[in-house]
Design a protein around this motif. Structure first.
Motif, short mmCIF file in Angstrom:
data_model
loop_
_atom_site.label_atom_id
_atom_site.label_comp_id
_atom_site.label_asym_id
_atom_site.label_seq_id
_atom_site.Cartn_x
_atom_site.Cartn_y
_atom_site.Cartn_z
N ARG A 71 0.85 -1.19 0.00
CA ARG A 71 0.00 0.00 0.00
C ARG A 71 0.89 1.24 0.00
NH1 ARG A 71 -5.35 1.07 2.62
NH2 ARG A 71 -5.41 -1.20 2.99
N GLY A 72 0.61 2.15 -0.92
CA GLY A 72 1.36 3.41 -0.97
C GLY A 72 2.58 3.39 -1.85
N THR A 73 2.89 2.26 -2.50
CA THR A 73 4.09 2.18 -3.33
C THR A 73 3.79 1.52 -4.66
OG1 THR A 73 4.75 0.02 -2.45
CG2 THR A 73 5.55 1.95 -1.28
N GLY A 74 4.75 1.65 -5.59
CA GLY A 74 4.65 0.97 -6.88
C GLY A 74 3.33 1.24 -7.58
N GLY A 75 2.66 0.16 -7.97
CA GLY A 75 1.39 0.29 -8.68
C GLY A 75 0.16 0.11 -7.82
N SER A 76 0.34 0.07 -6.49
CA SER A 76 -0.79 -0.14 -5.59
C SER A 76 -1.42 1.19 -5.17
CB SER A 76 -0.35 -0.92 -4.34
OG SER A 76 0.05 -2.23 -4.68
N ARG A 99 -4.85 6.78 4.65
CA ARG A 99 -4.52 6.21 5.96
C ARG A 99 -4.40 4.69 5.82
NH1 ARG A 99 -9.47 8.26 5.81
NH2 ARG A 99 -8.69 10.17 6.76
N GLY A 100 -4.04 4.03 6.92
CA GLY A 100 -3.94 2.57 6.89
C GLY A 100 -2.52 2.06 6.88
N TYR A 101 -1.54 2.84 7.40
CA TYR A 101 -0.14 2.46 7.31
C TYR A 101 0.45 1.95 8.63
CZ TYR A 101 -0.62 4.63 2.79
OH TYR A 101 -1.04 4.93 1.51
N ASP A 102 -0.41 1.63 9.57
CA ASP A 102 0.06 0.98 10.79
C ASP A 102 0.35 -0.49 10.48
OD1 ASP A 102 -2.53 -0.73 11.89
OD2 ASP A 102 -3.07 1.06 10.74
N ALA A 113 6.43 9.20 -2.08
CA ALA A 113 7.35 9.65 -1.04
C ALA A 113 6.62 9.78 0.29
CB ALA A 113 7.99 10.97 -1.44
N HIS A 114 5.42 10.33 0.26
CA HIS A 114 4.65 10.50 1.50
C HIS A 114 4.16 9.16 2.04
CE1 HIS A 114 1.82 12.05 4.43
NE2 HIS A 114 0.87 11.33 3.86
N CYS A 115 3.47 8.39 1.20
CA CYS A 115 2.85 7.16 1.68
C CYS A 115 3.88 6.12 2.13
CB CYS A 115 1.97 6.57 0.59
SG CYS A 115 0.53 7.58 0.17
N SER A 116 5.01 6.05 1.43
CA SER A 116 5.97 4.99 1.74
C SER A 116 6.69 5.21 3.06
CB SER A 116 7.00 4.87 0.60
OG SER A 116 7.84 6.01 0.55
N ILE A 117 6.72 6.43 3.58
CA ILE A 117 7.37 6.66 4.87
C ILE A 117 6.37 6.75 6.02
CG2 ILE A 117 9.36 7.76 3.79
CD1 ILE A 117 8.31 10.46 4.73
#
Length: 315
Positions: free
Chosen positions: A81-86, A91-94, A220-224
């Protein structure tokens, strides 16, 4: 003017870069846990799901995709979630939700169980998935990732591990890290990759691919965001509850691979995770290898992986 002179032909325009790199694998999207995920898959047989770390995406497993397929496995590399082609959700990065992404993808692939392989962030999620959904996990291969309880302890007490996570501490600032990561065509990602490898440096094409991948909008935002949760939750009820939950014993066999020269996750932080595993546990320390064993020494790593999943292939 010489009318017989050949007319110069302009060079063909370069193909636009895409996370869906061509190869023997097949790309497709599937739904799981309320989001859309991109996967690349190759081969038939028992499922081996490969989950990347930061700052990589599914392509980090290109060597293992082909080798696992040749060895008789269904190899699937996932974009988190948040990277590549996904999907890049707000939210949801816990770790709990991201682990449910992983186990949800296994179900969406039509499989009851899978061998789960994870590097760095993906390795953390492998630990978590094995606690949250043990019936789905046939075996674990964890690469460059300490057990979450050991990592938490190190980040609270070990000055050298805290210093090694300097980039993670820098990620806690709002907006500035995202701007730095995409500046100069992702130059900072290239610097990280070069600093985090051992003598077997990543090939130039890999560094270029990961620099491009971080520039995909919102990546950049989602992956960190998982790293922000990691540090900010230390004293919060959700972080404390997560740490308590991770006391549960893991019942899947675990192959734990660590580069002896990893400057990001120190080997002493990763060491000892077997205390949380009630099944067979194997610690494999690779001399002269940095943070990316699957890319720095792909043949050696893949041989270890294939031996492990074959050994634990029976239900």
């Amino acid at each position: 003017m010489d009318e017989t002179a050949p007319v110069p032909v302009p060079p063909a325009p370069a193909e636009p870069w895409s996370v869906r790199s061509a190869g023997p694998w097949t790309h497709r999207d599937l739904a799981a846990n309320g989001a859309r995920f991109h996967i690349a898959e190759l081969g038939e047989g028992p499922l081996v799901l490969l989950v990347h770390g930061w700052p990589e995406y599914w392509w980090a497993w290109r060597h293992q995709l082909t080798a696992l397929a040749a060895a008789g496995f269904r190899a699937v590399a996932l974009d988190l979630r948040g990277t590549g082609g996904s999907d890049r959700t707000p939210r949801g990065y816990d770790p709990g939700n991201l682990a449910l992404d992983v186990t949800g993808v296994i179900r969406s692939l039509g499989e009851r169980r899978a061998h789960l392989v994870g590097h760095a962030t993906g390795g953390t999620l492998a630990w978590v998935a094995a606690v949250m959904r043990p019936s789905v996990i046939r075996s674990l291969t964890v690469v460059s990732a300490a057990h979450p309880r050991h990592l938490r302890r190190a980040l609270l007490t070990d000055r050298k591990q805290i210093a090694a996570f300097e980039h993670v501490l820098g990620f806690q600032r709002p907006w500035i890290p995202e701007r730095r990561l995409v500046a100069d065509d992702g130059a900072l990602v290239g610097e990280y990759l070069r600093a985090w490898t051992g003598p077997n440096m990543l090939p130039a094409e890999a560094v270029a691919a990961y620099r491009k991948a971080i520039q995909v909008p919102s990546t950049a935002h989602c992956s960190i965001e998982p790293y922000r949760w990691l540090m900010r939750s230390m004293a919060r009820p959700d972080g404390i509850q997560f740490a308590r939950r991770m006391k549960k014993q893991i019942t899947a066999p675990v192959l734990h691979v660590q580069g002896a020269s990893d400057p990001v996750l120190l080997p002493r932080t990763a060491l000892g995770a077997g205390e949380f595993v009630s099944a067979p546990y194997r610690w494999r320390l690779l001399p002269g290898v940095g943070h990316f064993p699957h890319e720095e020494v792909p043949e050696e790593f893949t041989a270890e992986l294939i031996e492990w999943v074959r050994q634990h292939g029976e239900d």
